[in-house]
Design a protein around this motif. Structure first.
Motif, PDB file in Angstrom:
ATOM      1  N   GLY A   1       0.822  -1.196   0.000  1.00 50.73           N
ATOM      2  CA  GLY A   1       0.000   0.000   0.000  1.00 50.73           C
ATOM      3  C   GLY A   1       0.855   1.245   0.000  1.00 50.73           C
ATOM      4  O   GLY A   1       2.081   1.185   0.140  1.00 50.73           O
ATOM      5  N   VAL A   2       0.216   2.399  -0.157  1.00 48.95           N
ATOM      6  CA  VAL A   2       0.891   3.700  -0.142  1.00 48.95           C
ATOM      7  C   VAL A   2       0.124   4.590   0.825  1.00 48.95           C
ATOM      8  O   VAL A   2      -1.101   4.664   0.775  1.00 48.95           O
ATOM      9  N   GLU A   3       0.853   5.286   1.708  1.00 46.93           N
ATOM     10  CA  GLU A   3       0.201   6.153   2.691  1.00 46.93           C
ATOM     11  C   GLU A   3       1.019   7.421   2.900  1.00 46.93           C
ATOM     12  O   GLU A   3       2.246   7.411   2.775  1.00 46.93           O
ATOM     13  N   MET A   4       0.334   8.517   3.208  1.00 44.23           N
ATOM     14  CA  MET A   4       1.008   9.798   3.450  1.00 44.23           C
ATOM     15  C   MET A   4       0.809  10.276   4.879  1.00 44.23           C
ATOM     16  O   MET A   4       1.445  11.232   5.310  1.00 44.23           O
ATOM     17  N   ASP A   5      -0.114   9.655   5.614  1.00 46.05           N
ATOM     18  CA  ASP A   5      -0.416  10.047   6.984  1.00 46.05           C
ATOM     19  C   ASP A   5       0.046   8.938   7.918  1.00 46.05           C
ATOM     20  O   ASP A   5      -0.465   7.811   7.854  1.00 46.05           O
ATOM     21  N   SER A   6       1.008   9.230   8.761  1.00 42.74           N
ATOM     22  CA  SER A   6       1.583   8.190   9.630  1.00 42.74           C
ATOM     23  C   SER A   6       0.532   7.552  10.521  1.00 42.74           C
ATOM     24  O   SER A   6       0.667   6.393  10.926  1.00 42.74           O
ATOM     25  N   ARG A   7      -0.534   8.291  10.834  1.00 34.50           N
ATOM     26  CA  ARG A   7      -1.587   7.748  11.701  1.00 34.50           C
ATOM     27  C   ARG A   7      -2.383   6.652  11.010  1.00 34.50           C
ATOM     28  O   ARG A   7      -3.013   5.819  11.674  1.00 34.50           O
ATOM     29  N   ASP A   8      -2.372   6.662   9.688  1.00 37.12           N
ATOM     30  CA  ASP A   8      -3.174   5.698   8.930  1.00 37.12           C
ATOM     31  C   ASP A   8      -2.342   4.574   8.313  1.00 37.12           C
ATOM     32  O   ASP A   8      -2.874   3.757   7.557  1.00 37.12           O
TER      33      ASP A   8
ATOM     34  N   ASP B   1       2.776  -0.920   4.140  1.00 33.12           N
ATOM     35  CA  ASP B   1       2.702   0.324   3.368  1.00 33.12           C
ATOM     36  C   ASP B   1       4.088   0.919   3.125  1.00 33.12           C
ATOM     37  O   ASP B   1       5.003   0.753   3.939  1.00 33.12           O
ATOM     38  N   VAL B   2       4.197   1.665   2.026  1.00 30.67           N
ATOM     39  CA  VAL B   2       5.310   2.583   1.850  1.00 30.67           C
ATOM     40  C   VAL B   2       4.793   3.967   2.248  1.00 30.67           C
ATOM     41  O   VAL B   2       3.710   4.386   1.826  1.00 30.67           O
ATOM     42  N   PHE B   3       5.532   4.650   3.091  1.00 29.99           N
ATOM     43  CA  PHE B   3       5.123   5.947   3.632  1.00 29.99           C
ATOM     44  C   PHE B   3       5.783   7.054   2.826  1.00 29.99           C
ATOM     45  O   PHE B   3       7.007   7.087   2.686  1.00 29.99           O
ATOM     46  N   VAL B   4       4.970   7.969   2.292  1.00 27.70           N
ATOM     47  CA  VAL B   4       5.492   9.091   1.510  1.00 27.70           C
ATOM     48  C   VAL B   4       5.640  10.278   2.450  1.00 27.70           C
ATOM     49  O   VAL B   4       4.645  10.806   2.971  1.00 27.70           O
ATOM     50  N   ALA B   5       6.856  10.714   2.678  1.00 28.41           N
ATOM     51  CA  ALA B   5       7.135  11.798   3.623  1.00 28.41           C
ATOM     52  C   ALA B   5       6.964  13.138   2.913  1.00 28.41           C
ATOM     53  O   ALA B   5       7.932  13.765   2.477  1.00 28.41           O
ATOM     54  N   LEU B   6       5.723  13.572   2.799  1.00 29.75           N
ATOM     55  CA  LEU B   6       5.425  14.829   2.105  1.00 29.75           C
ATOM     56  C   LEU B   6       5.801  16.024   2.981  1.00 29.75           C
ATOM     57  O   LEU B   6       5.704  15.981   4.209  1.00 29.75           O
ATOM     58  N   LYS B   7       6.210  17.113   2.306  1.00 28.23           N
ATOM     59  CA  LYS B   7       6.536  18.352   3.009  1.00 28.23           C
ATOM     60  C   LYS B   7       5.505  19.409   2.637  1.00 28.23           C
ATOM     61  O   LYS B   7       5.320  19.720   1.460  1.00 28.23           O
ATOM     62  N   GLY B   8       4.816  19.941   3.658  1.00 32.41           N
ATOM     63  CA  GLY B   8       3.851  21.003   3.431  1.00 32.41           C
ATOM     64  C   GLY B   8       4.346  22.297   4.025  1.00 32.41           C
ATOM     65  O   GLY B   8       5.476  22.391   4.531  1.00 32.41           O
ATOM     66  N   GLU B   9       3.490  23.315   3.988  1.00 35.83           N
ATOM     67  CA  GLU B   9       3.882  24.614   4.524  1.00 35.83           C
ATOM     68  C   GLU B   9       4.077  24.557   6.038  1.00 35.83           C
ATOM     69  O   GLU B   9       4.946  25.235   6.584  1.00 35.83           O
TER      70      GLU B   9
END
Length: 497
Positions: free
Chosen positions: A47-54, A59-67
């Motif tokens: 799977g693919v996830e961007m929210d560590s809580r979910d 899963d592979v975790f995508v460490a996105l950078k926001g503002e």
């Protein structure tokens, strides 16, 4: 009726049994190739996830950078929950794929998933009201027909992050992909459509949601029509014929080279309602529709006039995508309400049961009127409405909230609990109705937030054969009220007369 797109592989699909499919969604090498990154280890991700809580195991975790937030801060949490690897923009001590930019990498992974599922027909869904419900209905119809080979956006993952993430999660074996696309501001739909590149694009309806930012219904119709810019050549645009802005949307679709299919009650609609009668048991409807070259009859489980027309759009999308209409009819007959979007809960109370209708996730003037009309058609001794503020209406907010007095009264609501500052306008309007010599408006209580609303509903009490509608914008927090009373019912402690 215009002919639907004939997808090149439409008549050559074969579905591999689920238990024979590999579990891996992505390998390290595939992610590296798609993103131009470098993998630190070999791995397989399910799977693919961007929210560590979910994050789920695999899963592979995508460490996105926001503002305001950097996903790299949550790597420990993601791996504690079972992530097998991460996509990062810096070397880390966990298995990872190193890329230059994690957001760009997510987009690249989304496009790779889209392109490798060469047999998949993609359907894009947007509109002011009903996006999630119709997306789920289309998915249910196509998933049944393809024996589990359909994919869709989960929950309301419909923005600049949610759409690429949903695409990145699409298996290579998928035969259908259904993607929801939403917006708050002008210019947001076209990039989402460019990611998904749908074969079929559906607009549910045009209503004053987000009018604070768009300024007019014409502007909303124009922005929603930008979904057609992403259609593949020869793609199908599905447009609500009953909309005041139908001609405007059709013009946009034709300018993009799309085939146009319309749906609704209007006599010119390609998928046209002929008849709808209440289904046996009082829930849902039996619908007869004209598709131009055939007539179909099917049952929908979802109650309300709005779902009758919604089902026509669903059938139009299923047909345009090459799905099976008979399977679609069966799926619509079995489909229940979604959490926060029409789920119905039976609450045990003294002497019997009460019905709680959960519409707590979203609200705008059109959806408020539709759900109040559905409440009016719901058999009940008392009808109670817990209504939260409708957000993002800007200078139009006062007028739109006041205008709810009439449908609230027409629905036969005996008591209304109004939650949030914007609902003071409705309270004022209901006070005027009650003051008239023949005033027939409901009694009402105004509350600042969900905790007060919980107390107010508890004090009012629930009795056998009550029907309670809970609806408001998600930020009002009325989901807390729904959870409170459903949890009480499960524990056998519901407040009752």
């Amino acid at each position: 009726m215009n002919a639907p797109v004939a997808h090149p592989m439409l008549h050559h699909w074969s579905v591999t049994p689920r238990d024979a499919l590999p579990m891996a969604l992505w390998t390290a090498a595939e992610i590296a190739a798609a993103t131009g990154g470098v993998a630190s280890h070999d791995f397989q991700a399910s799977g693919v996830e961007m929210d560590s809580r979910d994050v789920k195991p695999g899963d592979v975790f995508v460490a996105l950078k926001g503002e305001a937030m950097d996903g790299h801060r949550f790597l420990d949490a993601a791996f504690q929950k079972g992530a097998v690897a991460a996509i990062t923009d810096r070397p880390v001590d966990y298995p990872h794929v190193l890329v230059a930019d994690t957001t760009a990498a997510l987009h690249a992974l989304a496009h790779a998933a889209r392109d490798r599922a060469a047999d998949a027909v993609r359907i894009g869904v947007t509109g002011s009201v009903g996006k999630t419900g119709m997306k789920e209905a289309i998915f249910a119809c196509l998933d049944r027909a393809s024996r589990g080979a359909a994919h869709r956006s989960v929950r309301s993952y419909n923005n600049h992050v949610g759409v690429p993430l949903s695409l990145a999660r699409m298996p290579a074996r998928a035969k259908f992909g259904v993607f929801e696309m939403g917006m708050n501001h002008q210019g947001e739909i076209a990039p989402l459509a460019a990611h998904a590149r749908p074969h079929v694009a559906l607009i549910t309806t045009i209503a004053p949601a987000h009018i604070e930012n768009l300024g007019s219904l014409e502007a909303i119709a124009d922005e929603k029509s930008q979904i057609f810019t992403g259609l593949v050549p020869g793609g199908v645009a599905i447009i609500p014929a009953d909309s005041e802005w139908a001609a405007r949307m059709i013009a946009h679709a034709k300018a993009c080279g799309a085939q146009v299919v319309t749906f609704g009650r209007d006599r010119t609609a390609d998928v046209r309602l002929l008849d709808a009668i209440p289904a046996a048991g009082g829930s849902g409807s039996l619908v007869t529709a004209d598709l131009g070259d055939r007539r179909i009859c099917y049952t929908i489980a979802e109650p309300g006039e709005h779902w009758i027309v919604n089902s026509l759009g669903v059938m139009a999308a299923v047909r345009a995508a090459g799905g099976d209409l008979a399977s679609a009819g069966l799926a619509l007959a079995e489909m229940g309400g979604l959490k926060g979007r029409g789920a119905r809960h039976t609450l045990d109370v003294a002497g019997g049961s009460a019905l709680l209708i959960d519409e707590s996730y979203n609200a705008n003037p059109a959806s408020m009127r539709a759900t109040l009309a559905a409440l009016a058609a719901t058999p009940a001794t008392r009808r109670i409405a817990v209504l939260g503020s409708m957000k993002e209406l800007g200078d139009f907010a006062d007028g739109f909230h006041r205008q709810l007095a009439q449908p609230l009264t027409e629905a036969g609501v005996t008591h209304a609990i109004l939650v949030g500052p914007e609902m003071l306008s409705l309270a004022d309007e209901l006070g005027k109705v009650s003051a008239l010599p023949l005033g027939k408006g409901p009694s009402f209580t105004h509350c600042d937030g969900p905790d007060q609303a919980i107390a107010a509903l508890g004090q009012y009490g629930l009795a056998h054969n009550d029907a309670v509608l809970v609806k408001g914008s998600n930020s009002v927090g009325l989901g807390k009220l729904v959870s409170h009373f459903t949890d009480q019912a499960r524990a056998g402690t519901a407040t009752a007369h």
